[in-house]
Scaffold this motif. Structure first.
Motif, mmCIF file in Angstrom:
data_model
loop_
_atom_site.group_PDB
_atom_site.id
_atom_site.type_symbol
_atom_site.label_atom_id
_atom_site.label_comp_id
_atom_site.label_asym_id
_atom_site.label_seq_id
_atom_site.Cartn_x
_atom_site.Cartn_y
_atom_site.Cartn_z
ATOM 1 N N UNK A 15 0.789 -1.223 0.000
ATOM 2 C CA UNK A 15 0.000 0.000 0.000
ATOM 3 C C UNK A 15 0.819 1.269 0.000
ATOM 4 N N UNK A 16 2.109 1.159 0.271
ATOM 5 C CA UNK A 16 2.980 2.335 0.283
ATOM 6 C C UNK A 16 3.605 2.567 -1.098
ATOM 7 N N UNK A 17 4.374 3.653 -1.190
ATOM 8 C CA UNK A 17 4.995 4.028 -2.460
ATOM 9 C C UNK A 17 6.462 3.599 -2.507
ATOM 10 N N UNK A 18 6.823 2.945 -3.608
ATOM 11 C CA UNK A 18 8.220 2.552 -3.842
ATOM 12 C C UNK A 18 8.789 3.417 -4.961
ATOM 13 N N UNK A 19 9.975 3.948 -4.723
ATOM 14 C CA UNK A 19 10.658 4.744 -5.747
ATOM 15 C C UNK A 19 12.000 4.098 -6.059
ATOM 16 N N UNK A 20 12.235 3.848 -7.327
ATOM 17 C CA UNK A 20 13.477 3.223 -7.779
ATOM 18 C C UNK A 20 14.194 4.216 -8.682
ATOM 19 N N UNK A 21 15.426 4.530 -8.344
ATOM 20 C CA UNK A 21 16.177 5.501 -9.132
ATOM 21 C C UNK A 21 17.144 4.823 -10.086
ATOM 22 N N UNK A 22 17.472 5.555 -11.135
ATOM 23 C CA UNK A 22 18.404 5.093 -12.158
ATOM 24 C C UNK A 22 19.263 6.293 -12.518
ATOM 25 N N UNK A 23 20.543 6.224 -12.231
ATOM 26 C CA UNK A 23 21.421 7.377 -12.416
ATOM 27 C C UNK A 23 22.428 7.149 -13.535
ATOM 28 N N UNK A 24 22.583 8.158 -14.378
ATOM 29 C CA UNK A 24 23.547 8.096 -15.458
ATOM 30 C C UNK A 24 23.850 9.493 -15.970
ATOM 31 N N UNK A 25 24.990 9.649 -16.596
ATOM 32 C CA UNK A 25 25.402 10.958 -17.077
ATOM 33 C C UNK A 25 24.409 11.526 -18.092
ATOM 34 N N UNK A 26 23.820 12.672 -17.776
ATOM 35 C CA UNK A 26 22.862 13.353 -18.644
ATOM 36 C C UNK A 26 21.730 12.430 -19.090
ATOM 37 N N UNK A 27 21.289 11.578 -18.177
ATOM 38 C CA UNK A 27 20.216 10.641 -18.516
ATOM 39 C C UNK A 27 18.948 11.378 -18.925
ATOM 40 N N UNK A 28 18.716 12.552 -18.354
ATOM 41 C CA UNK A 28 17.527 13.329 -18.681
ATOM 42 C C UNK A 28 17.467 13.763 -20.128
ATOM 43 N N UNK A 29 18.592 13.735 -20.819
ATOM 44 C CA UNK A 29 18.631 14.085 -22.243
ATOM 45 C C UNK A 29 18.294 12.899 -23.132
ATOM 46 N N UNK A 30 18.092 11.730 -22.511
ATOM 47 C CA UNK A 30 17.773 10.510 -23.251
ATOM 48 C C UNK A 30 16.401 10.015 -22.811
ATOM 49 N N UNK A 31 15.918 8.982 -23.451
ATOM 50 C CA UNK A 31 14.660 8.366 -23.035
ATOM 51 C C UNK A 31 14.966 7.144 -22.164
ATOM 52 N N UNK A 32 14.279 7.051 -21.035
ATOM 53 C CA UNK A 32 14.457 5.908 -20.142
ATOM 54 C C UNK A 32 13.227 5.011 -20.193
ATOM 55 N N UNK A 33 13.485 3.721 -20.163
ATOM 56 C CA UNK A 33 12.412 2.738 -20.070
ATOM 57 C C UNK A 33 12.678 1.841 -18.868
#
Lengths: 107, 123
Positions: A15-33
């Motif tokens: 019932x709670x929220x799970x957050x999973x992170x994925x870190x990489x150089x300038x990842x925000x400039x790419x598409x993540x799946x």
């Protein structure tokens, strides 16, 4: 090629929220799946192109991507969500990279 | 219903060769890029190779470049992976996966996956 780093494990109560992170150089400039893999099964895409949810995937799965971090959020986590999760992106040299993987445990 | 069925996995000696196949059905094969992804026992996912819908564009991970060759036959709806000079570290379950973007781009992702075929490289 680039690397994508995930926490090895995440624990969450039902019932709670799970957050999973994925870190990489300038990842925000790419598409993540994001892919879910249960023991003995093939992976299943749960989020693609940062925020899109395939048909049949519950609304409790959502994604975001900014800066150097992409995040998969599971709201109202259920026991059936216990699995390994992998992020994935393509780098500029047309090579695909998977994250290191995160085991989600629903306590 | 989309179906991807891999075959060809086997036990092979180091330095040997193997050809994997993936039979596709339930979608317009030529409109999808296709990929091979592997998973060593107890390990994470590793992308191996990708190919555009037309077959004109092919892409490889550094770990297999020069040893593996990806190809496809759109008339037969088949995807292949020719694996040469196999090493112990190539031991893994090999999955084929389709990508709704016809050309491999930053927007590419793996929509449907097969059940996988096991390749074991050992003497």
């Amino acid at each position: 090629s680039s690397e994508l780093t995930q926490p090895p494990s995440v624990s969450v109560s039902p019932g709670q929220t799970a957050s999973i992170t994925c870190s990489g150089d300038k990842l925000g400039d790419k598409y993540a799946s994001w892919y879910q893999q249960k023991p003995g099964q093939s992976p299943v895409v749960v989020i693609y192109q940062d925020t899109k949810r395939p048909s049949g995937i519950p609304e409790r799965f959502s994604g975001s991507n900014s800066g150097n971090t992409a995040t998969l959020t599971i709201s109202g986590t259920q026991a059936m969500d216990e699995a390994d999760y992998y992020c994935q992106a393509w780098d500029s040299s047309s090579a695909c990279v998977f994250g290191t993987g995160t085991k989600v445990t629903v306590l | 219903e989309v179906q991807l069925v891999e075959s060809g996995g086997a036990l092979v000696q180091p330095g040997g060769s193997l050809r994997l196949s993936c039979a596709a059905s339930g979608f317009t094969f030529r409109s999808y890029a296709m990929n091979w992804v592997r998973q060593a026992p107890g390990k994470g996912l590793e992308w191996v190779s990708g190919i555009s819908g037309s077959g004109a564009g092919t892409y490889y991970a550094d770990s297999v470049k020069g040893r593996f060759i990806i190809s496809r036959d759109n008339s037969k709806k088949m995807l292949y992976l020719q694996m040469n000079s196999l090493r112990a570290e190539d031991t893994a379950v090999y999955y084929c996966a389709n990508d709704p973007t016809t050309v491999v781009t930053q927007r590419s992702y793996f929509d449907s996956w097969g059940q996988g075929t096991l390749v074991t490289v050992s003497s």
